[in-house]
Scaffold this motif. Structure first.
Motif, PDB file in Angstrom:
ATOM      1  N   VAL A 400       0.839  -1.209   0.000  1.00 48.90           N
ATOM      2  CA  VAL A 400       0.000   0.000   0.000  1.00 48.90           C
ATOM      3  C   VAL A 400       0.865   1.246   0.000  1.00 48.90           C
ATOM      4  N   ASN A 401       1.906   1.238   0.797  1.00 51.69           N
ATOM      5  CA  ASN A 401       2.779   2.395   0.936  1.00 51.69           C
ATOM      6  C   ASN A 401       3.535   2.718  -0.351  1.00 51.69           C
ATOM      7  N   SER A 402       3.619   1.753  -1.274  1.00 51.72           N
ATOM      8  CA  SER A 402       4.321   1.975  -2.546  1.00 51.72           C
ATOM      9  C   SER A 402       3.407   2.565  -3.613  1.00 51.72           C
ATOM     10  N   CYS A 403       2.123   2.739  -3.304  1.00 50.42           N
ATOM     11  CA  CYS A 403       1.137   3.153  -4.320  1.00 50.42           C
ATOM     12  C   CYS A 403       0.777   4.627  -4.208  1.00 50.42           C
ATOM     13  N   ALA A 404       0.416   5.180  -5.360  1.00 53.29           N
ATOM     14  CA  ALA A 404      -0.023   6.573  -5.419  1.00 53.29           C
ATOM     15  C   ALA A 404      -1.540   6.690  -5.330  1.00 53.29           C
ATOM     16  N   VAL A 405      -2.248   5.610  -5.685  1.00 52.50           N
ATOM     17  CA  VAL A 405      -3.712   5.604  -5.667  1.00 52.50           C
ATOM     18  C   VAL A 405      -4.191   4.263  -5.110  1.00 52.50           C
ATOM     19  N   MET A 406      -5.220   4.320  -4.267  1.00 49.92           N
ATOM     20  CA  MET A 406      -5.894   3.108  -3.814  1.00 49.92           C
ATOM     21  C   MET A 406      -7.367   3.240  -4.145  1.00 49.92           C
ATOM     22  N   ASN A 416      -6.989   0.182   4.717  1.00 51.14           N
ATOM     23  CA  ASN A 416      -5.560   0.145   4.380  1.00 51.14           C
ATOM     24  C   ASN A 416      -5.036   1.488   3.885  1.00 51.14           C
ATOM     25  N   MET A 417      -5.929   2.438   3.622  1.00 51.69           N
ATOM     26  CA  MET A 417      -5.482   3.773   3.210  1.00 51.69           C
ATOM     27  C   MET A 417      -4.594   4.393   4.275  1.00 51.69           C
ATOM     28  N   ILE A 418      -4.678   3.882   5.494  1.00 51.69           N
ATOM     29  CA  ILE A 418      -3.888   4.430   6.589  1.00 51.69           C
ATOM     30  C   ILE A 418      -2.393   4.243   6.362  1.00 51.69           C
ATOM     31  N   PHE A 419      -2.032   3.322   5.431  1.00 48.31           N
ATOM     32  CA  PHE A 419      -0.625   3.077   5.103  1.00 48.31           C
ATOM     33  C   PHE A 419      -0.167   3.837   3.863  1.00 48.31           C
ATOM     34  N   LEU A 420      -1.077   4.530   3.175  1.00 49.12           N
ATOM     35  CA  LEU A 420      -0.707   5.283   1.979  1.00 49.12           C
ATOM     36  C   LEU A 420       0.254   6.417   2.328  1.00 49.12           C
ATOM     37  N   PRO A 421       1.148   6.766   1.420  1.00 48.71           N
ATOM     38  CA  PRO A 421       1.994   7.946   1.665  1.00 48.71           C
ATOM     39  C   PRO A 421       1.169   9.224   1.524  1.00 48.71           C
ATOM     40  N   GLU A 422       1.666  10.292   2.088  1.00 45.20           N
ATOM     41  CA  GLU A 422       0.991  11.580   1.947  1.00 45.20           C
ATOM     42  C   GLU A 422       0.925  11.974   0.472  1.00 45.20           C
ATOM     43  N   LYS A 423      -0.133  12.689   0.118  1.00 50.59           N
ATOM     44  CA  LYS A 423      -0.429  13.161  -1.241  1.00 50.59           C
ATOM     45  C   LYS A 423      -0.895  12.038  -2.163  1.00 50.59           C
ATOM     46  N   ALA A 424      -1.055  10.823  -1.619  1.00 53.24           N
ATOM     47  CA  ALA A 424      -1.684   9.758  -2.402  1.00 53.24           C
ATOM     48  C   ALA A 424      -3.178  10.045  -2.487  1.00 53.24           C
ATOM     49  N   THR A 425      -3.883   9.253  -3.283  1.00 56.23           N
ATOM     50  CA  THR A 425      -5.317   9.476  -3.504  1.00 56.23           C
ATOM     51  C   THR A 425      -6.108   8.213  -3.186  1.00 56.23           C
ATOM     52  N   LEU A 426      -7.193   8.379  -2.466  1.00 54.86           N
ATOM     53  CA  LEU A 426      -8.141   7.291  -2.229  1.00 54.86           C
ATOM     54  C   LEU A 426      -9.357   7.505  -3.123  1.00 54.86           C
ATOM     55  N   VAL A 427      -9.745   6.465  -3.858  1.00 60.43           N
ATOM     56  CA  VAL A 427     -10.963   6.506  -4.682  1.00 60.43           C
ATOM     57  C   VAL A 427     -11.948   5.514  -4.081  1.00 60.43           C
ATOM     58  N   GLN A 428     -13.040   6.019  -3.536  1.00 62.88           N
ATOM     59  CA  GLN A 428     -14.067   5.171  -2.937  1.00 62.88           C
ATOM     60  C   GLN A 428     -15.263   5.039  -3.891  1.00 62.88           C
ATOM     61  N   THR A 447      -9.577  11.292   5.535  1.00 63.73           N
ATOM     62  CA  THR A 447      -8.420  11.412   4.652  1.00 63.73           C
ATOM     63  C   THR A 447      -7.657  12.722   4.824  1.00 63.73           C
ATOM     64  N   ALA A 448      -8.366  13.812   5.111  1.00 68.88           N
ATOM     65  CA  ALA A 448      -7.707  15.126   5.209  1.00 68.88           C
ATOM     66  C   ALA A 448      -6.626  15.118   6.285  1.00 68.88           C
ATOM     67  N   ALA A 449      -6.938  14.559   7.448  1.00 79.34           N
ATOM     68  CA  ALA A 449      -5.964  14.527   8.547  1.00 79.34           C
ATOM     69  C   ALA A 449      -4.807  13.582   8.252  1.00 79.34           C
ATOM     70  N   MET A 450      -4.989  12.674   7.296  1.00 81.01           N
ATOM     71  CA  MET A 450      -3.919  11.758   6.900  1.00 81.01           C
ATOM     72  C   MET A 450      -3.048  12.337   5.788  1.00 81.01           C
ATOM     73  N   GLY A 451      -3.433  13.495   5.263  1.00 79.29           N
ATOM     74  CA  GLY A 451      -2.685  14.073   4.155  1.00 79.29           C
ATOM     75  C   GLY A 451      -2.941  13.365   2.843  1.00 79.29           C
ATOM     76  N   ILE A 452      -4.114  12.733   2.722  1.00 74.81           N
ATOM     77  CA  ILE A 452      -4.476  11.961   1.530  1.00 74.81           C
ATOM     78  C   ILE A 452      -5.584  12.684   0.779  1.00 74.81           C
ATOM     79  N   ARG A 453      -5.523  12.642  -0.536  1.00 75.37           N
ATOM     80  CA  ARG A 453      -6.575  13.242  -1.361  1.00 75.37           C
ATOM     81  C   ARG A 453      -7.705  12.230  -1.544  1.00 75.37           C
ATOM     82  N   TYR A 454      -8.905  12.739  -1.704  1.00 76.62           N
ATOM     83  CA  TYR A 454     -10.078  11.856  -1.731  1.00 76.62           C
ATOM     84  C   TYR A 454     -10.953  12.117  -2.955  1.00 76.62           C
ATOM     85  N   LEU A 455     -11.283  11.034  -3.639  1.00 78.23           N
ATOM     86  CA  LEU A 455     -12.240  11.069  -4.751  1.00 78.23           C
ATOM     87  C   LEU A 455     -13.295   9.994  -4.503  1.00 78.23           C
TER      88      LEU A 455
END
Length: 522
Positions: A400-406, A416-428, A447-455
């Motif tokens: 998960v940590n190696s990915c830019a998008v989940m 598992n988005m909790i393991f994404l790097p900052e500035k990655a994107t979650l698509v739900q 996602t905002a507090a995790m530094g993750i973008r959300y779509l």
């Protein structure tokens, strides 16, 4: 003529004497300034004042976790002042001495701004679920909070005894304590108190005060935290974090490892799975209270875990003003994750990696091959993961940590988005049924507090398998809220448990394009 010469000499001697006076005075002052004994006395006086202040403030710190952090702040202030005192120049010495005198004067009249900031920080450390627990006093106290929606908690100070055989935590009374005569409480130490059927599976803990207690079998020199790994723990990845791990972090992190975990409803598999994370929160092996006949003793006990919301940490309500960023940093350290942000690490991939989380059974993606083909066509390197691939926590967290998008359909796997790097994107992908608010609450909002973008992508009626189960004029399609009004069981049965999804790839393409733009604009 001869008589005038002596007079002139006298006059010259007098003038010379007057001229010598200022020079002698200047020499005397200079000697005083350069006197090593005078300089030594100044340094000793300054350092003695510093040591006195440090000792004076340190005696106010009783709680081990708070004391460690406050001690660091005090030491830092002392080192700064000491540097000024030993700077080597008279001006610095005078300035340091003046500062100490001024600080002492301020302490006698009003609190200076530095002390206000330090006191504010200490107060935040002592804040426990809207109960201000004063760790600086040695009083025998019980402070409980039953007003929170998600959890009940009690904090006990004094001679605390934990009796596993009777599922109770008691405080031994002292001759001068102010505890009420009927100080007796009960709670279930699991952070999901509104779900009654689940909470009935959690062993209740009785809390009270006694005049005499059983002899200690185990002495804990650090505070203890009592909690349960029953309920949903070990059955659902989302609940492992939302109900236990994050609340445990909120409750105990300010102790910086100097805390003992005592677990009831002990789930050995759960403890084994998250052992590496638990070991970063506590320096001690967890203790299974089930079947333990010993009496555990401590000076402080937390019973129950503080909890704010799903996968959320509110810094203003934590004892140490820490946040989800701190929790994610702990996970990175525990699991040896390489990337804090997209682009970091030796194995950075120029082509963005997209992780597609697949479900089996409910909310399954039935045209996954078509979706994967579209995703690759848009320039992503696709990694597909089902339930089997997620079983090894450390290994999959690294993936998960190696990915830019989940990306995935709403469900526990998105945790598992909790393991994404900052500035990655979650698509739900949100299933049909008016579920946007609930899905956002679980995964969008955090996602905002995790530094993750959300779509997000809301499934249309024709993309849902429900079109094969109900006529098009059924309330499931015309009025989904009518199903909601029937309660959670109806929502689960209709919209979550019986629905699979076939994405309209033409319609979904725009979301993937936005995810790519998000990656390129990092």
């Amino acid at each position: 003529m001869a008589g005038r010469i002596p007079c002139l000499k006298v006059i010259h001697l007098l003038l010379l004497s007057f001229l010598m006076v200022p020079f002698l005075l200047l020499l005397t002052l200079q000697r005083t300034r350069m006197d090593p004994l005078s300089l030594l006395n100044l340094q000793v006086s300054t350092r003695a004042s510093l040591e006195f202040k440090v000792l004076e403030e340190s005696t106010r710190i009783i709680d081990e976790g708070d004391g460690e952090m406050a001690g660091k702040a005090i030491a830092l202030r002392s080192e700064t002042a000491a540097a000024a005192a030993g700077g080597g120049g008279g001006g610095n010495e005078e300035s340091a001495l003046h500062s100490l005198i001024q600080e002492q004067s301020n302490n006698n009249t009003e609190v200076n701004t530095e002390d206000l900031a330090a006191n504010k920080e200490l107060e935040q450390h002592r804040h426990v679920a809207d109960i201000v627990t004063d760790d600086t006093v040695s009083k025998t106290t019980i402070a409980c909070d039953f007003s929170q929606r998600r959890t009940d908690t009690c904090v006990l100070h004094g001679d605390v005894r934990i009796l596993p055989s009777s599922s109770s935590v008691v405080l031994v009374r002292t001759p001068h304590d102010t505890l009420p005569e009927n100080a007796a409480y009960s709670l279930r130490p699991y952070a999901r108190k509104w779900e009654t059927p689940v909470m009935e599976l959690i062993r209740p803990i009785s809390i009270g005060a006694v005049s005499a207690a059983q002899e200690c079998g185990v002495h804990h020199a650090v505070p203890v935290v009592v909690f349960s790994t029953g309920g949903f723990a070990g059955k659902n990845f989302f609940h492992d974090f939302s109900d236990v791990l994050i609340p445990l972090f909120i409750t105990s992190f300010h102790y910086r490892g100097r805390v003992q975990f005592l677990i009831t409803n002990f789930n050995r598999r759960w403890v084994g799975k998250y052992a590496v994370i638990l070991s970063r929160m506590s320096d001690y092996e967890v203790i299974n209270l089930d079947g333990d006949e010993r009496v555990h003793c401590s000076g402080k006990a937390h019973v129950g875990l503080m909890s704010h919301s799903e996968l959320v940490i509110d810094p203003a309500r934590t004892p140490g003003n820490y946040s989800m960023a701190d929790f994610r940093e702990l996970l990175r350290s525990s699991l040896s994750l390489k990337r804090r942000s997209i682009g970091e690490g030796k194995n950075y991939y120029s082509k963005p990696r997209l992780l597609l989380m697949l479900r089996k059974g409910s909310r399954e993606l039935t045209n996954k091959r078509e979706v994967v083909a579209l995703t690759r066509k848009l320039g992503f390197k696709v990694i597909v993961a089902g339930p089997e691939q997620t079983k090894n926590l450390s290994r999959f967290a690294g993936v998960v940590n190696s990915c830019a998008v989940m990306m995935g359909v709403h469900g526990a796997g998105l945790t598992n988005m909790i393991f994404l790097p900052e500035k990655a994107t979650l698509v739900q992908i949100i299933p049909w049924g008016g579920l946007r608010y609930a899905c956002n609450h679980d995964y969008g909002d955090p996602t905002a507090a995790m530094g993750i973008r959300y779509l997000e992508y809301e499934v249309g009626r024709e993309e849902s398998s429900l079109v094969k189960q109900y006529p098009k004029d059924h309330p499931v399609f015309t009025d989904p809220e009518s199903v909601h009004r029937q309660g959670w069981n109806a929502i689960w049965a209709v919209f979550l448990n019986r629905q699979s999804i076939k994405l309209d790839v033409k319609r979904f393409k725009g979301v993937l394009q936005e995810a790519m733009r998000s990656f390129l604009s990092r």
